[in-house]
Design an enzyme around this catalytic site. Structure first.
Site, mmCIF file in Angstrom:
data_model
loop_
_atom_site.group_PDB
_atom_site.id
_atom_site.type_symbol
_atom_site.label_atom_id
_atom_site.label_comp_id
_atom_site.label_asym_id
_atom_site.label_seq_id
_atom_site.Cartn_x
_atom_site.Cartn_y
_atom_site.Cartn_z
ATOM 1 N N LYS A 18 0.807 -1.202 0.000
ATOM 2 C CA LYS A 18 0.000 0.000 0.000
ATOM 3 C C LYS A 18 0.852 1.269 0.000
ATOM 4 C CE LYS A 18 -1.371 1.204 3.812
ATOM 5 N NZ LYS A 18 -1.758 1.952 4.997
ATOM 6 N N THR A 19 1.827 1.300 0.867
ATOM 7 C CA THR A 19 2.671 2.486 0.967
ATOM 8 C C THR A 19 3.427 2.702 -0.333
ATOM 9 O OG1 THR A 19 2.966 1.895 3.269
ATOM 10 C CG2 THR A 19 4.350 3.653 2.422
ATOM 11 N N ASP A 54 -4.334 8.439 3.278
ATOM 12 C CA ASP A 54 -3.895 7.099 3.674
ATOM 13 C C ASP A 54 -4.755 6.625 4.841
ATOM 14 O OD1 ASP A 54 -2.449 4.811 3.788
ATOM 15 O OD2 ASP A 54 -0.672 5.689 4.711
ATOM 16 N N GLU A 55 -4.829 5.340 5.048
ATOM 17 C CA GLU A 55 -5.586 4.760 6.178
ATOM 18 C C GLU A 55 -6.993 5.346 6.250
ATOM 19 O OE1 GLU A 55 -4.148 2.358 7.460
ATOM 20 O OE2 GLU A 55 -2.009 2.705 7.824
ATOM 21 N N GLN A 111 -8.562 -3.521 8.534
ATOM 22 C CA GLN A 111 -7.593 -3.005 9.491
ATOM 23 C C GLN A 111 -8.082 -1.741 10.189
ATOM 24 O OE1 GLN A 111 -3.345 -3.293 8.284
ATOM 25 N NE2 GLN A 111 -4.145 -4.005 6.316
ATOM 26 N N ARG A 143 1.448 -8.553 10.837
ATOM 27 C CA ARG A 143 2.729 -7.837 10.907
ATOM 28 C C ARG A 143 3.883 -8.790 10.648
ATOM 29 N NH1 ARG A 143 1.113 -3.999 9.207
ATOM 30 N NH2 ARG A 143 -0.792 -5.217 9.071
#
Length: 759
Positions: free
Chosen positions: A32-33, A224-225, A255, A614
């Site tokens: 994503k980043t 973002d997010e 998330q 993670r």
DNA sequence: CCAGTACTTAGGTTG
DNA sequence: TAAGTACTGG
């Protein structure tokens, strides 16, 4: 355009699609980043002016990393022209620029949570409200949630639903409190965190020219997010994007873990309504984790009802099964997990930076920290008390705040009598009451006792006047001196430096406080040196963002090869080869608070999902059958989340236990190896010596050397002495000891760490 | 007013 | 347990 080659097909399409409303649903570990950064870089390659781009992130860290990575692609000079940061930092700057429109000073103070709570306490006291019915944290939560939903104090009191809610929950005066709180913040020239978003909405709503200006400036907006944005944030973005509709939101509903602070999953669904012709991209290939981890996580999240369907998959290897470890006590959990890390690191030649311990609540870090220190394993705890929240730092910052904005009541309350100036609580109360009666600030009152008379004696009045004079002298130099020079001057003149230097017992904590002050000043110096030509080097400039800083900027002093400890919340967006997810117990994770409703439980489950994903290579889950909570031993059972992972992905393991005796021996050998590689990033409570809390002697019968009356012993602080009395049993066993130098003292053996000299 | 002490009560995540 | 508050005697 080599960077495009580094993307898979679905990533590349998402990157290339730079115009129009776009939503990217990005599964965990799907890059994503990378998409976000490359998309911005791609926009700039296509001649979009970075001044027209706004990128909003959820944490400062994410913003920093993204700026850096974009800089690597397009060049630092260009990258810094992008407006990038958290919602709070980006809009605080816009608010400062337009503050006059809203009647705020441009150097308004940002109240942090502590300030807000302190103000609320004062208000509750003023209204003589029962602080049991009106718990400060609840009240603040209620106000926060009102602001996040753009409900003004007037709306609040006029809304029948809210009013009946408050009556039902025995808080009928909430509206009055909210109103008073908003007013006092305004009078103090202060905004709290929620105001930064709320007031931005007011600004964009009430001033069409301002709105139009920023709509033109920010022709391209990225968020973002997105799953973690609240209504207030949603509306800001919607308004700014209304003209060009070049808006790209990136997120993963699976998330979403911040609904407690107003995050609204509805925002993702609203997106479809607001921009019916939006393009949707799904990133479903996970590059991070093994098949076992990805599939186990998929199985867990599938139990949630509320979600957007997607299939996360991976080409990575099968990998190890997820290990589940059960221990008898929380201390044992600490030892077992750390030993596993120690062994794995040694056996496989892995650096400690490959390991992370994730937990639900900050206070769980303690047991792990103790063992890490005993084994001298480098580690770093993220979160918890940040540098800028330490008492000594906040004290000095309060002087800085007052220098920039003397109406800042919370700052004045904090330091008008620190260091001691003989201005007592009673006098302060009187001034505060007067200030609130007249609707002015504390500062206004002490500067004009003629207009705002207060019944306090002349001596105290003079002391207050002296204080005001001192602050004024600082303020007069605000624009003349560089920030670091003025900061040093304030630290000296205010008496703070002297206070810390002459601290009686120079324990490590006192020395550390003094060093922290020095460190703050050197950070300010770095700031001054970093300002480029034409940028202000004043202290007020430095103060603008301080309340929004959360990281202790101390990474340089820490061994970079360290084990990472953090809450699951702060681990979002990060990855580690080996993750240890600890405290998987009912009522802890999922939290007891979340068991009342399906939505809350589902959020806990998403949190569990975030935690597992993670991990790149291995994931270990641990839980303990007992745990100390508020000084009492409670029994615990395994978390339901362990059951929710399909057994075929799990491998159960019980640590070798060689009986009580060796457990004790082990504990004491740890004690001896305690070297205390102290480091500033460790919380101060970690500085206390570690005693035999681990020792099971109190439970399993003592195998330690028995202390008897008449023995000569040595105590860390009191030196040598003789036991004159013993009472209590097990954990409560106390000894009364006569110390020639200190008289007789009664100590808990559990804590005293006594050394036996002779019998 | 201050410093030391007794008492009470915590639910959790962050900018 | 530990932090924060209320109380008490100097």
């Amino acid at each position: 355009m080599s960077y495009l080659d580094e993307l898979n097909e679905s990533q590349r399409v998402a990157v290339e699609n730079i115009h129009g409303p776009t939503m990217v649903i990005a599964g965990a570990g799907s890059g994503k980043t990378r998409v976000l950064t490359y998309r911005i870089a791609h926009m700039m390659e296509n001649k979009i002016d970075p001044f027209n781009i706004m990128a909003l992130t959820f944490t400062n860290k994410a913003a920093k990393e993204m700026t850096q990575r974009i800089g690597e692609i397009v060049g630092d000079g260009e990258a810094r022209n992008i407006t990038m940061g958290t919602f709070h930092s980006v809009f605080s700057r816009i608010l400062r620029y337009n503050a006059d429109r809203l009647g705020y000073p441009s150097n308004f103070t940002i109240y942090d949570t502590q300030d807000s709570k302190s103000l609320l306490k004062e208000i509750l006291k003023g209204f003589s409200l029962d602080d049991k019915a009106y718990k400060v944290s609840n009240v603040l939560g209620r106000i926060s949630s009102a602001k996040n939903n753009l409900i003004s104090p007037d709306d609040y009191s006029n809304n029948a639903n809210i009013q009946s809610e408050d009556k039902m929950s025995k808080r009928p005066e909430m509206a009055k409190i909210y109103r008073a709180y908003a007013k006092r913040c305004f009078n103090a020239g202060a905004m709290d965190f929620d105001d930064l978003l709320y007031q931005t909405n007011v600004l964009l709503r009430d001033f069409p020219d301002v709105l139009a200006h920023y709509q033109q400036k920010f022709q391209y907006i990225l968020v973002d997010e997105y799953q973690d944005t609240n209504y207030s944030q949603y509306l800001i973005v919607k308004k700014l994007a209304a003209v060009y509709e070049n808006i790209c939101v990136v997120g993963d509903d699976a998330q979403s873990i911040y609904s407690f602070r107003g995050a609204n999953i509805q925002n993702i669904l609203n997106f479809k309504k607001d921009y019916p012709d939006f393009k949707l991209f799904k990133l479903e290939q996970n590059y991070r984790s093994t098949k076992n981890i990805v599939q186990a996580a998929n199985g867990v999240i599938a139990r949630n009802k509320d979600q957007i369907k997607k299939t996360v998959w991976t080409d990575n290897v099968e990998g190890d099964k997820i290990t589940v470890v059960r221990t008898l006590t929380d201390n044992e959990e600490g030892r077992v997990v750390i030993n596993k890390i120690f062994d794995k690191s040694k056996n496989e030649g892995l650096g400690y930076k490959n390991f992370a311990i994730l937990y639900r609540t900050n206070r769980q870090s303690r047991t792990f920290e103790e063992t890490l220190r005993k084994l001298s394993i480098p580690y770093r705890i993220y979160g918890g008390l940040s540098f800028y929240q330490r008492k000594e730092i906040k004290d000095l910052l309060a002087y800085f705040r007052l220098t920039a904005n003397p109406h800042d009541n919370e700052a004045i309350k904090r330091v008008i009598n620190y260091p001691k100036r003989g201005i007592g609580a009673t006098s302060m109360q009187k001034v505060l009451i007067a200030a609130n009666e007249y609707g002015v600030s504390f500062w206004d009152v002490i500067n004009d006792f003629q207009t705002y008379p207060v019944d306090i004696n002349n001596g105290t009045i003079n002391k207050m006047l002296d204080f005001a004079t001192m602050i004024k002298s600082f303020a007069a130099q605000l624009d003349r001196l560089d920030a670091n020079i003025l900061a040093e001057e304030i630290a000296k003149t205010s008496g703070i430096l002297k206070e810390l230097r002459t601290d009686k017992d120079k324990g490590p904590e006192e020395v550390e406080r003094y060093q922290n002050i020095e460190e703050l000043i050197s950070a300010i110096q770095t700031f001054v040196e970093g300002q480029i030509e034409g940028e202000s080097k004043s202290l007020s400039e430095f103060m603008l963002d301080v309340a929004l800083l959360t990281d202790a900027e101390e990474d340089n002093k820490i061994d970079p090869d360290h084990v990472t400890l953090m809450t699951i919340h702060s681990s979002k967006g990060l990855e580690f080869p080996h993750v240890y997810l600890v405290g998987l117990e009912e009522n802890l994770f999922p939290s007891q608070l979340a068991l009342n409703s399906r939505t809350e439980l589902e959020e806990e489950r998403r949190l569990f999902y975030v935690a597992i994903t993670r991990a790149k290579d291995t994931c270990t889950l641990s839980y303990s059958n007992s745990r100390f909570q508020w000084g009492k031993l409670i029994t615990c059972e395994a978390s339901r989340f362990i059951d929710e992972v399909d057994d075929k992905f799990l491998s159960f393991e019980t640590p070798e236990r060689m009986g009580g005796r060796s457990l004790n021996n082990r504990g004491s050998s740890f004690d001896r190896s305690f070297t205390g590689g102290l480091n500033k990033s460790f919380t101060s409570k970690s500085l206390k010596p570690i005693n035999s809390i681990n020792s099971k002697s109190s439970i399993k019968g003592s195998s330690e050397l028995e202390i008897k009356v008449g023995y000569n012993v040595e105590h860390d602080r009191f030196g040598k002495g003789k036991i004159i009395k013993l009472e209590g049993a097990d954990a409560d066993k106390k000894a009364t000891i006569f110390f020639p130098n200190h008289g007789s003292k009664t100590v808990l053996l559990r804590f005293a760490n006594l050394k036996i000299l002779d019998f």
